[in-house]
Design a protein around this motif. Sequence first.
Motif, short mmCIF file in Angstrom:
data_model
loop_
_atom_site.label_atom_id
_atom_site.label_comp_id
_atom_site.label_asym_id
_atom_site.label_seq_id
_atom_site.Cartn_x
_atom_site.Cartn_y
_atom_site.Cartn_z
N PRO A 1 -10.47 -8.25 -34.05
CA PRO A 1 -10.57 -6.81 -34.27
C PRO A 1 -9.25 -6.07 -34.07
O PRO A 1 -8.98 -5.09 -34.76
N ASN B 1 -13.34 1.06 -39.46
CA ASN B 1 -12.71 1.60 -40.66
C ASN B 1 -12.79 3.12 -40.68
O ASN B 1 -11.81 3.81 -40.97
N TYR C 1 -17.38 -3.33 -37.48
CA TYR C 1 -16.20 -3.33 -38.33
C TYR C 1 -16.19 -2.14 -39.28
O TYR C 1 -15.12 -1.56 -39.54
N TYR D 1 -7.37 -6.50 -37.24
CA TYR D 1 -8.05 -5.73 -38.29
C TYR D 1 -7.71 -4.24 -38.19
O TYR D 1 -7.40 -3.60 -39.19
#
Length: 146
Positions: free
Chosen positions: A124, A66, A62, A127
Amino acid sequence: MERIKDERLQLRNLKNIRIVYIIQTFGILAILAYDLVTKGMDGMTENPLWAVFMISAVVNAYLMMNISVDHEKQKSPQKGLYISLAVVSIIAITSGVLVALIGTNGIGSGFLIGGIIFVCSLVPVIYIYVLRKRKIDEADEEELSS
């Protein structure tokens, strides 16, 4: 402990942390490999280090998402979301159908496996959509303030 303000020292500190993380990960993998060889797959997954390794791998993934969103060129978040949802849906449906046809437990297992793959892949995808949308919104705010 005093906070480091020199950028060169901050960079060196981050590199040291990266080296420690790599060594730690190799140590965990070595212990898990030993458990795999001596106790089998069930013995390896029962080890608490397995949970530590899985959690750290997910968190690392994760955090890398980003960074990759910040690195990529701007593109439409909605288009990426729709494409990702289509790909995830195809993979989940294909997996569910294959499990239902090949497996011995029938269509219920196919629905279960397909649903799990879809939900686990959906997190995901959403996200990354949120990260891309936030990046576009920040870029728009900077243009307006300039």
